[in-house]
Design a protein around this motif. Structure first.
Motif, PDB file in Angstrom:
ATOM      1  N   VAL A  15       0.834  -1.205   0.000  1.00  0.00           N
ATOM      2  CA  VAL A  15       0.000   0.000   0.000  1.00  0.00           C
ATOM      3  C   VAL A  15       0.869   1.256   0.000  1.00  0.00           C
ATOM      4  N   VAL A  16       1.904   1.262   0.818  1.00  0.00           N
ATOM      5  CA  VAL A  16       2.817   2.421   0.868  1.00  0.00           C
ATOM      6  C   VAL A  16       3.469   2.642  -0.494  1.00  0.00           C
ATOM      7  N   ALA A  17       3.841   1.556  -1.162  1.00  0.00           N
ATOM      8  CA  ALA A  17       4.457   1.663  -2.491  1.00  0.00           C
ATOM      9  C   ALA A  17       3.474   2.241  -3.504  1.00  0.00           C
ATOM     10  N   LYS A  18       2.208   1.839  -3.418  1.00  0.00           N
ATOM     11  CA  LYS A  18       1.200   2.367  -4.336  1.00  0.00           C
ATOM     12  C   LYS A  18       0.976   3.852  -4.102  1.00  0.00           C
ATOM     13  N   ILE A  19       0.909   4.247  -2.850  1.00  0.00           N
ATOM     14  CA  ILE A  19       0.734   5.670  -2.546  1.00  0.00           C
ATOM     15  C   ILE A  19       1.895   6.468  -3.133  1.00  0.00           C
ATOM     16  N   SER A  20       3.108   5.986  -2.951  1.00  0.00           N
ATOM     17  CA  SER A  20       4.284   6.667  -3.479  1.00  0.00           C
ATOM     18  C   SER A  20       4.238   6.744  -5.003  1.00  0.00           C
ATOM     19  N   GLU A  21       3.789   5.668  -5.616  1.00  0.00           N
ATOM     20  CA  GLU A  21       3.674   5.617  -7.082  1.00  0.00           C
ATOM     21  C   GLU A  21       2.686   6.668  -7.590  1.00  0.00           C
ATOM     22  N   TYR A  22       1.540   6.781  -6.904  1.00  0.00           N
ATOM     23  CA  TYR A  22       0.525   7.748  -7.337  1.00  0.00           C
ATOM     24  C   TYR A  22       0.955   9.180  -7.017  1.00  0.00           C
ATOM     25  N   GLU A  23       1.677   9.372  -5.923  1.00  0.00           N
ATOM     26  CA  GLU A  23       2.215  10.705  -5.640  1.00  0.00           C
ATOM     27  C   GLU A  23       3.089  11.169  -6.802  1.00  0.00           C
ATOM     28  N   GLN A  24       3.931  10.274  -7.270  1.00  0.00           N
ATOM     29  CA  GLN A  24       4.819  10.616  -8.374  1.00  0.00           C
ATOM     30  C   GLN A  24       4.025  10.839  -9.658  1.00  0.00           C
ATOM     31  N   ALA A  25       3.048   9.982  -9.915  1.00  0.00           N
ATOM     32  CA  ALA A  25       2.271  10.076 -11.151  1.00  0.00           C
ATOM     33  C   ALA A  25       1.478  11.378 -11.249  1.00  0.00           C
ATOM     34  N   PHE A  26       1.031  11.885 -10.096  1.00  0.00           N
ATOM     35  CA  PHE A  26       0.197  13.086 -10.111  1.00  0.00           C
ATOM     36  C   PHE A  26       0.935  14.315  -9.577  1.00  0.00           C
ATOM     37  N   ALA A  27       2.270  14.262  -9.638  1.00  0.00           N
ATOM     38  CA  ALA A  27       3.121  15.398  -9.288  1.00  0.00           C
ATOM     39  C   ALA A  27       2.861  15.910  -7.876  1.00  0.00           C
ATOM     40  N   ARG A  28       2.616  14.981  -6.969  1.00  0.00           N
ATOM     41  CA  ARG A  28       2.495  15.332  -5.560  1.00  0.00           C
ATOM     42  C   ARG A  28       3.852  15.118  -4.897  1.00  0.00           C
ATOM     43  N   PRO A  29       4.201  15.917  -3.912  1.00  0.00           N
ATOM     44  CA  PRO A  29       5.467  15.693  -3.205  1.00  0.00           C
ATOM     45  C   PRO A  29       5.482  14.318  -2.534  1.00  0.00           C
ATOM     46  N   GLN A  30       6.628  13.669  -2.551  1.00  0.00           N
ATOM     47  CA  GLN A  30       6.746  12.391  -1.858  1.00  0.00           C
ATOM     48  C   GLN A  30       6.487  12.593  -0.365  1.00  0.00           C
ATOM     49  N   GLY A  31       5.607  11.766   0.192  1.00  0.00           N
ATOM     50  CA  GLY A  31       5.255  11.884   1.597  1.00  0.00           C
ATOM     51  C   GLY A  31       4.109  12.831   1.866  1.00  0.00           C
ATOM     52  N   ALA A  32       3.495  13.370   0.803  1.00  0.00           N
ATOM     53  CA  ALA A  32       2.390  14.315   0.985  1.00  0.00           C
ATOM     54  C   ALA A  32       1.120  13.625   1.464  1.00  0.00           C
ATOM     55  N   VAL A  33       1.004  12.329   1.190  1.00  0.00           N
ATOM     56  CA  VAL A  33      -0.212  11.583   1.516  1.00  0.00           C
ATOM     57  C   VAL A  33       0.079  10.607   2.648  1.00  0.00           C
ATOM     58  N   LYS A  34      -0.604  10.788   3.768  1.00  0.00           N
ATOM     59  CA  LYS A  34      -0.449   9.890   4.910  1.00  0.00           C
ATOM     60  C   LYS A  34      -1.379   8.685   4.753  1.00  0.00           C
ATOM     61  N   LEU A  35      -0.975   7.579   5.343  1.00  0.00           N
ATOM     62  CA  LEU A  35      -1.781   6.364   5.321  1.00  0.00           C
ATOM     63  C   LEU A  35      -2.462   6.174   6.669  1.00  0.00           C
ATOM     64  N   LEU A  36      -3.791   6.138   6.649  1.00  0.00           N
ATOM     65  CA  LEU A  36      -4.574   5.824   7.838  1.00  0.00           C
ATOM     66  C   LEU A  36      -5.016   4.369   7.723  1.00  0.00           C
ATOM     67  N   ALA A  37      -4.491   3.520   8.588  1.00  0.00           N
ATOM     68  CA  ALA A  37      -4.831   2.100   8.569  1.00  0.00           C
ATOM     69  C   ALA A  37      -6.168   1.896   9.281  1.00  0.00           C
ATOM     70  N   VAL A  38      -7.176   1.526   8.520  1.00  0.00           N
ATOM     71  CA  VAL A  38      -8.526   1.361   9.084  1.00  0.00           C
ATOM     72  C   VAL A  38      -8.619  -0.025   9.697  1.00  0.00           C
ATOM     73  N   SER A  39      -8.614  -0.046  11.018  1.00  0.00           N
ATOM     74  CA  SER A  39      -8.449  -1.295  11.756  1.00  0.00           C
ATOM     75  C   SER A  39      -9.737  -1.809  12.391  1.00  0.00           C
TER      76      SER A  39
END
Length: 236
Positions: A15-39
């Protein structure tokens, strides 16, 4: 490491890898999107496995379940508990006393009760206003026309800090259509952010619309099943 722990660790890494991939694809800064694990509905052992892998933000939908997990894992003081479910007025005290964040503010009564019941020694409760962006009668959230009044109310209440907006759109499998639905929310968030330097959170996106959400400015993605596996509602 147990089989459960290894599976959670592997899933989190994916999941973290996918978020990083989409950040790059949509010109978002790396680490701009936090992951909330829905537990929600998941055992404490699964949360511990995620924690051991480095996850710190956990989202819960059910008040009693969140309280029990908070108490069981109280030694892990750097966990950040996010309440992301509907709020009943008779449950606000428990939320105010245990959550670090609440994503689902959509009524004046709830905001006032959380403000009144937040213990001062815990510091302010971080909150997001939930917007009903798809206009579904079955969904919680305020209309865009009510946003200014809700912002003014929350900013006037002690014990609360407004951090941003949250939404759960109607299911849709088309990314362009998803982004079209998110567009007015993104605009509202940017306008809100311009006038308040505490506004930094746009809580949108789940497994089914992660690319669209990240393209639309999400700063926090809510992911459950892809990390922990299918939910076991019978265990609640």
């Amino acid at each position: 490491m147990t089989t459960e722990s290894q599976q959670v660790a592997d899933n989190l890494a994916d999941v973290v890898a996918k978020i990083s991939e989409y950040e790059q694809a949509f010109a978002r800064p790396q680490g701009a999107v936090k992951l909330l694990a829905v537990s929600k509905t998941k055992p404490v052992s699964a949360l511990q496995a995620a924690y051991d892998t480095g996850q710190r933000l956990f989202g819960e939908n059910y008040v009693q379940e969140m309280v029990e997990k908070c108490q069981t894992l109280e030694q892990l003081s750097d966990i950040e508990w996010h309440f992301i479910g509907p709020i009943q007025s008779n449950k606000t005290r428990q939320i105010a006393e245990h959550a670090d964040w609440v994503h689902t503010i959509d009524r004046e009564k709830i905001a006032r009760r959380l403000s009144e019941q937040r213990p001062s020694h815990l510091g302010n409760l971080n909150v997001c206003i939930q917007i009903n962006i798809s206009g579904e009668e079955s969904k919680a959230g305020i209309a865009f026309s009510e946003l200014d009044d809700m912002v003014e109310l929350i900013n006037s209440l002690p014990g609360l800090t407004l951090r941003g907006l949250m939404a759960i759109p109607a299911p849709c499998s088309d990314q362009q259509a998803q982004q079209k639905v998110y567009a007015p929310l993104q605009q509202a968030f940017l306008e809100l952010k311009e006038g308040d330097n505490m506004i930094d959170t746009l809580s949108i996106g789940m497994s089914g619309d992660m690319p669209a959400a990240i393209a639309s400015g999400s700063t926090m993605i809510r992911i459950g099943t892809a990390i922990f596996g299918a939910r076991d509602y019978a265990s609640r």
